[in-house]
Design a protein around this motif. Sequence first.
Motif, PDB file in Angstrom:
ATOM      1  N   LEU A   1       0.824  -1.208   0.000  1.00 22.60           N
ATOM      2  CA  LEU A   1       0.000   0.000   0.000  1.00 22.60           C
ATOM      3  C   LEU A   1       0.857   1.258   0.000  1.00 22.60           C
ATOM      4  O   LEU A   1       0.549   2.229  -0.688  1.00 22.60           O
ATOM      5  CB  LEU A   1      -0.939   0.004   1.202  1.00 22.60           C
ATOM      6  N   ASP A   2       1.927   1.244   0.762  1.00 22.76           N
ATOM      7  CA  ASP A   2       2.824   2.398   0.769  1.00 22.76           C
ATOM      8  C   ASP A   2       3.469   2.598  -0.604  1.00 22.76           C
ATOM      9  O   ASP A   2       3.634   3.732  -1.062  1.00 22.76           O
ATOM     10  CB  ASP A   2       3.912   2.228   1.835  1.00 22.76           C
ATOM     11  N   THR A   3       3.813   1.500  -1.260  1.00 22.39           N
ATOM     12  CA  THR A   3       4.393   1.593  -2.599  1.00 22.39           C
ATOM     13  C   THR A   3       3.386   2.165  -3.587  1.00 22.39           C
ATOM     14  O   THR A   3       3.718   3.026  -4.405  1.00 22.39           O
ATOM     15  CB  THR A   3       4.843   0.200  -3.084  1.00 22.39           C
ATOM     16  N   ILE A   4       2.140   1.692  -3.497  1.00 21.33           N
ATOM     17  CA  ILE A   4       1.100   2.174  -4.406  1.00 21.33           C
ATOM     18  C   ILE A   4       0.812   3.649  -4.159  1.00 21.33           C
ATOM     19  O   ILE A   4       0.651   4.434  -5.098  1.00 21.33           O
ATOM     20  CB  ILE A   4      -0.172   1.322  -4.251  1.00 21.33           C
ATOM     21  N   LYS A   5       0.768   4.051  -2.899  1.00 19.74           N
ATOM     22  CA  LYS A   5       0.548   5.465  -2.594  1.00 19.74           C
ATOM     23  C   LYS A   5       1.710   6.318  -3.089  1.00 19.74           C
ATOM     24  O   LYS A   5       1.525   7.454  -3.495  1.00 19.74           O
ATOM     25  CB  LYS A   5       0.355   5.664  -1.090  1.00 19.74           C
ATOM     26  N   GLY A   6       2.897   5.746  -3.069  1.00 23.52           N
ATOM     27  CA  GLY A   6       4.071   6.469  -3.544  1.00 23.52           C
ATOM     28  C   GLY A   6       4.033   6.698  -5.051  1.00 23.52           C
ATOM     29  O   GLY A   6       4.595   7.665  -5.552  1.00 23.52           O
TER      30      GLY A   6
ATOM     31  N   LEU B   1      -1.013   6.529  -7.941  1.00 27.47           N
ATOM     32  CA  LEU B   1      -1.896   5.909  -8.916  1.00 27.47           C
ATOM     33  C   LEU B   1      -3.309   6.458  -8.827  1.00 27.47           C
ATOM     34  O   LEU B   1      -4.030   6.494  -9.825  1.00 27.47           O
ATOM     35  CB  LEU B   1      -1.911   4.391  -8.719  1.00 27.47           C
ATOM     36  N   GLU B   2      -3.702   6.885  -7.648  1.00 27.78           N
ATOM     37  CA  GLU B   2      -5.055   7.408  -7.484  1.00 27.78           C
ATOM     38  C   GLU B   2      -5.254   8.678  -8.319  1.00 27.78           C
ATOM     39  O   GLU B   2      -6.275   8.832  -9.002  1.00 27.78           O
ATOM     40  CB  GLU B   2      -5.320   7.696  -6.008  1.00 27.78           C
ATOM     41  N   GLU B   3      -4.274   9.552  -8.276  1.00 24.10           N
ATOM     42  CA  GLU B   3      -4.362  10.778  -9.074  1.00 24.10           C
ATOM     43  C   GLU B   3      -4.344  10.461 -10.568  1.00 24.10           C
ATOM     44  O   GLU B   3      -5.092  11.052 -11.352  1.00 24.10           O
ATOM     45  CB  GLU B   3      -3.197  11.711  -8.748  1.00 24.10           C
TER      46      GLU B   3
END
Length: 97
Positions: free
Chosen positions: A56-61, A64-66
Amino acid sequence: MNKLLVLTVLVALLALSAESFRVPRQVEEEAGALSKITGTFRSYYDTAVNAASGYLDTIKGLKLEEKAKNIYSDTTTVVSTYAGIAHDQLYHIFYQQ
């Protein structure tokens, strides 16, 4: 005599207080089957939770949401434009003047 009595009381108090500073011996108990199984499951669970948190930390980094929001807004703009064009074409096919 009084000094001897006072000295005896002080030594007795010192001996009693020194006894309370003893560290109790830690007895190692053999773990039963249930505690071994529970410990194993707990370690697997902790490992899984830590791995998921890392992902999750990698994905937030990667933000991807933006990127997904930008792609969605661009796609809806393009689709609505072409849907409008198709709607106009179909309207003129069915309702010719």
